[in-house]
Design a protein around this motif. Sequence first.
Motif, PDB file in Angstrom:
ATOM      1  N   ARG A 244       1.405   6.875  -6.586  1.00 26.74           N
ATOM      2  CA  ARG A 244       0.289   7.786  -6.887  1.00 26.74           C
ATOM      3  C   ARG A 244       0.709   9.235  -6.636  1.00 26.74           C
ATOM      4  NH1 ARG A 244      -3.711  10.543  -4.598  1.00 26.74           N
ATOM      5  NH2 ARG A 244      -3.092  10.024  -2.479  1.00 26.74           N
TER       6      ARG A 244
ATOM      7  N   ARG B 201       2.191   1.715  -3.499  1.00 33.15           N
ATOM      8  CA  ARG B 201       1.129   2.231  -4.383  1.00 33.15           C
ATOM      9  C   ARG B 201       0.876   3.710  -4.114  1.00 33.15           C
ATOM     10  NH1 ARG B 201      -1.187  -2.796  -3.250  1.00 33.15           N
ATOM     11  NH2 ARG B 201      -2.504  -1.910  -1.634  1.00 33.15           N
TER      12      ARG B 201
ATOM     13  N   GLU C 234       0.833  -1.199   0.000  1.00 28.54           N
ATOM     14  CA  GLU C 234       0.000   0.000   0.000  1.00 28.54           C
ATOM     15  C   GLU C 234       0.870   1.252   0.000  1.00 28.54           C
ATOM     16  OE1 GLU C 234      -3.238   2.521  -0.082  1.00 28.54           O
ATOM     17  OE2 GLU C 234      -3.137   0.376  -0.486  1.00 28.54           O
TER      18      GLU C 234
END
Length: 104
Positions: free
Chosen positions: A48, A44, A41
């Motif tokens: 982003r 990611r 996470e």
Amino acid sequence: MEKDILGQVIEAEKELQQCLDREKVKAREWLEVVKKECEEEFIREEQRIKEMLEKSTADAVSKAHVKAAGIISQAEREAERLGRVPDEVLSKLVAKQINRILPG
């Protein structure tokens, strides 16, 4: 009878220890899974944010180019307009400004 009770107590302790050992293993496995999920996470989210930063930077650069092009275009128009001013008018303006600068 005392040996029976003592044997039962020892057996119960062994079972409890085995149960604790199994729970420790489960807890370690669960923690590893959660740790891996958190790391994924994080990666990611980091990606982003990087993409958002790149897009934001590209947008800002694009806007700056558009604004600069507008300023340059306006300056070129103004330079062209001033380039059409006759030399006689320019000479008068320069003379007027020199008189304002020089004393007496």
